[in-house]
Scaffold this motif. Structure first.
Motif, PDB file in Angstrom:
ATOM      1  N   ALA A 143       0.816  -1.220   0.000  1.00  0.00           N
ATOM      2  CA  ALA A 143       0.000   0.000   0.000  1.00  0.00           C
ATOM      3  C   ALA A 143       0.846   1.266   0.000  1.00  0.00           C
ATOM      4  O   ALA A 143       0.338   2.358  -0.193  1.00  0.00           O
ATOM      5  N   GLY A 144       2.146   1.133   0.238  1.00  0.00           N
ATOM      6  CA  GLY A 144       3.006   2.300   0.249  1.00  0.00           C
ATOM      7  C   GLY A 144       3.196   2.859   1.645  1.00  0.00           C
ATOM      8  O   GLY A 144       3.968   3.795   1.850  1.00  0.00           O
ATOM      9  N   ASP A 145       2.475   2.310   2.612  1.00  0.00           N
ATOM     10  CA  ASP A 145       2.634   2.773   3.994  1.00  0.00           C
ATOM     11  C   ASP A 145       3.176   1.645   4.877  1.00  0.00           C
ATOM     12  O   ASP A 145       3.043   1.667   6.091  1.00  0.00           O
ATOM     13  N   GLY A 146       3.766   0.630   4.226  1.00  0.00           N
ATOM     14  CA  GLY A 146       4.349  -0.481   4.966  1.00  0.00           C
ATOM     15  C   GLY A 146       3.380  -1.634   5.162  1.00  0.00           C
ATOM     16  O   GLY A 146       3.769  -2.692   5.630  1.00  0.00           O
ATOM     17  N   SER A 147       2.113  -1.448   4.813  1.00  0.00           N
ATOM     18  CA  SER A 147       1.157  -2.544   4.976  1.00  0.00           C
ATOM     19  C   SER A 147       0.893  -3.220   3.632  1.00  0.00           C
ATOM     20  O   SER A 147       1.111  -2.636   2.576  1.00  0.00           O
ATOM     21  N   VAL A 148       0.441  -4.453   3.729  1.00  0.00           N
ATOM     22  CA  VAL A 148       0.171  -5.266   2.545  1.00  0.00           C
ATOM     23  C   VAL A 148      -1.338  -5.436   2.425  1.00  0.00           C
ATOM     24  O   VAL A 148      -2.029  -5.581   3.428  1.00  0.00           O
ATOM     25  N   ARG A 149      -1.849  -5.388   1.211  1.00  0.00           N
ATOM     26  CA  ARG A 149      -3.295  -5.531   0.987  1.00  0.00           C
ATOM     27  C   ARG A 149      -3.529  -6.605  -0.063  1.00  0.00           C
ATOM     28  O   ARG A 149      -2.712  -6.797  -0.950  1.00  0.00           O
ATOM     29  N   TYR A 150      -4.673  -7.261   0.044  1.00  0.00           N
ATOM     30  CA  TYR A 150      -5.035  -8.308  -0.909  1.00  0.00           C
ATOM     31  C   TYR A 150      -6.336  -7.965  -1.613  1.00  0.00           C
ATOM     32  O   TYR A 150      -7.257  -7.430  -0.990  1.00  0.00           O
ATOM     33  N   CYS A 151      -6.400  -8.271  -2.912  1.00  0.00           N
ATOM     34  CA  CYS A 151      -7.667  -8.120  -3.628  1.00  0.00           C
ATOM     35  C   CYS A 151      -7.770  -9.185  -4.705  1.00  0.00           C
ATOM     36  O   CYS A 151      -6.854  -9.980  -4.904  1.00  0.00           O
ATOM     37  N   ALA A 152      -8.916  -9.176  -5.389  1.00  0.00           N
ATOM     38  CA  ALA A 152      -9.205 -10.206  -6.383  1.00  0.00           C
ATOM     39  C   ALA A 152      -8.186 -10.195  -7.515  1.00  0.00           C
ATOM     40  O   ALA A 152      -7.722  -9.145  -7.950  1.00  0.00           O
ATOM     41  N   GLY A 153      -7.846 -11.370  -7.984  1.00  0.00           N
ATOM     42  CA  GLY A 153      -6.940 -11.495  -9.118  1.00  0.00           C
ATOM     43  C   GLY A 153      -7.214 -12.824  -9.790  1.00  0.00           C
ATOM     44  O   GLY A 153      -8.180 -13.492  -9.438  1.00  0.00           O
ATOM     45  N   GLY A 154      -6.411 -13.180 -10.718  1.00  0.00           N
ATOM     46  CA  GLY A 154      -6.566 -14.493 -11.334  1.00  0.00           C
ATOM     47  C   GLY A 154      -7.631 -14.530 -12.407  1.00  0.00           C
ATOM     48  O   GLY A 154      -8.149 -13.490 -12.807  1.00  0.00           O
ATOM     49  N   PRO A 155      -8.003 -15.752 -12.847  1.00  0.00           N
ATOM     50  CA  PRO A 155      -8.915 -15.911 -13.965  1.00  0.00           C
ATOM     51  C   PRO A 155     -10.244 -15.192 -13.714  1.00  0.00           C
ATOM     52  O   PRO A 155     -10.837 -15.324 -12.655  1.00  0.00           O
ATOM     53  N   GLY A 156     -10.689 -14.407 -14.688  1.00  0.00           N
ATOM     54  CA  GLY A 156     -11.965 -13.711 -14.569  1.00  0.00           C
ATOM     55  C   GLY A 156     -11.875 -12.387 -13.845  1.00  0.00           C
ATOM     56  O   GLY A 156     -12.858 -11.672 -13.722  1.00  0.00           O
ATOM     57  N   HIS A 157     -10.682 -12.053 -13.335  1.00  0.00           N
ATOM     58  CA  HIS A 157     -10.512 -10.791 -12.631  1.00  0.00           C
ATOM     59  C   HIS A 157      -9.404  -9.991 -13.307  1.00  0.00           C
ATOM     60  O   HIS A 157      -8.223 -10.203 -13.017  1.00  0.00           O
ATOM     61  N   PRO A 158      -9.793  -9.108 -14.214  1.00  0.00           N
ATOM     62  CA  PRO A 158      -8.793  -8.411 -15.020  1.00  0.00           C
ATOM     63  C   PRO A 158      -7.850  -7.560 -14.182  1.00  0.00           C
ATOM     64  O   PRO A 158      -8.220  -7.101 -13.089  1.00  0.00           O
ATOM     65  N   GLU A 159      -6.671  -7.390 -14.711  1.00  0.00           N
ATOM     66  CA  GLU A 159      -5.670  -6.570 -14.036  1.00  0.00           C
ATOM     67  C   GLU A 159      -6.216  -5.155 -13.841  1.00  0.00           C
ATOM     68  O   GLU A 159      -6.840  -4.589 -14.734  1.00  0.00           O
ATOM     69  N   HIS A 160      -6.012  -4.600 -12.682  1.00  0.00           N
ATOM     70  CA  HIS A 160      -6.489  -3.246 -12.408  1.00  0.00           C
ATOM     71  C   HIS A 160      -5.489  -2.533 -11.515  1.00  0.00           C
ATOM     72  O   HIS A 160      -4.629  -3.159 -10.906  1.00  0.00           O
ATOM     73  N   HIS A 161      -5.632  -1.228 -11.447  1.00  0.00           N
ATOM     74  CA  HIS A 161      -4.718  -0.438 -10.632  1.00  0.00           C
ATOM     75  C   HIS A 161      -5.429   0.072  -9.380  1.00  0.00           C
ATOM     76  O   HIS A 161      -6.616  -0.207  -9.192  1.00  0.00           O
ATOM     77  N   HIS A 162      -4.701   0.793  -8.546  1.00  0.00           N
ATOM     78  CA  HIS A 162      -5.222   1.150  -7.226  1.00  0.00           C
ATOM     79  C   HIS A 162      -5.046   2.615  -6.873  1.00  0.00           C
ATOM     80  O   HIS A 162      -4.125   3.268  -7.350  1.00  0.00           O
ATOM     81  N   PHE A 163      -5.933   3.073  -6.014  1.00  0.00           N
ATOM     82  CA  PHE A 163      -5.888   4.441  -5.521  1.00  0.00           C
ATOM     83  C   PHE A 163      -5.702   4.379  -4.015  1.00  0.00           C
ATOM     84  O   PHE A 163      -6.529   3.818  -3.290  1.00  0.00           O
ATOM     85  N   HIS A 164      -4.604   4.938  -3.544  1.00  0.00           N
ATOM     86  CA  HIS A 164      -4.335   4.931  -2.107  1.00  0.00           C
ATOM     87  C   HIS A 164      -4.732   6.275  -1.527  1.00  0.00           C
ATOM     88  O   HIS A 164      -4.191   7.314  -1.920  1.00  0.00           O
ATOM     89  N   CYS A 165      -5.694   6.254  -0.593  1.00  0.00           N
ATOM     90  CA  CYS A 165      -6.136   7.505   0.013  1.00  0.00           C
ATOM     91  C   CYS A 165      -5.181   7.876   1.146  1.00  0.00           C
ATOM     92  O   CYS A 165      -4.934   7.083   2.055  1.00  0.00           O
TER      93      CYS A 165
END
Ligand SMILES: [Zn+2]
Ligand SMILES: [Zn+2]
Length: 135
Positions: free
Chosen positions: A74-96
């Motif tokens: 996440a850029g603040d030292g923490s790790v985050r998980y989200c959907a990926g893999g088949p059927g879940h297209p690559e996407h980017h993220h917005f860190h508030c």
């Protein structure tokens, strides 16, 4: 498709053994509309049924290795998980920068042109103030 069917299908098609715990963790990740840190996932899972912290970390690790979920810094030292893999297209993220949420952007929101051979994956993290914090 409901996230429970989606999780079951993804897990069945993967190299992993489909255990009830992995299914629960995968479903929790797919249900979220943002990339969640393990403590937030643990809280969400525990609202339904008990979940052990070590079990959660093991499941996340296995699901990530199997390519079913994405892991992001996440850029603040923490790790985050989200959907990926088949059927879940690559996407980017917005860190508030205020609430520290890592929001998943619709695929195509950010277009990146890469003029470099050998690149197989592009992961863009935008930073700013999310709509909820801005209003
Ligand atoms: Zn925010
Ligand atoms: Zn995401």
């Amino acid at each position: 498709m409901c996230s429970a069917c989606d999780a079951a299908r993804l897990l069945a098609a993967s190299e992993l053994r489909a255990t009830p715990r992995r299914l629960r963790v995968l479903q929790a990740v797919l249900d979220a509309e943002e990339a969640l840190a393990p403590p937030a996932l643990l809280a969400a899972l525990r609202r339904e049924a008990p979940m052990d912290k070590v079990t959660l970390y093991r499941c996340l690790e296995a699901l990530h290795h199997a390519g079913l979920i994405q892991r992001h810094d996440a850029g603040d030292g923490s790790v985050r998980y989200c959907a990926g893999g088949p059927g879940h297209p690559e996407h980017h993220h917005f860190h508030c920068l205020r609430c520290r949420r890592l929001l998943c952007l619709e695929p195509g929101t950010v277009r990146v042109g890469v003029d470099l051979p050998g690149v197989v994956h592009v992961d863009v993290r935008l930073e700013g103030v999310c709509p909820a914090c801005a209003s």
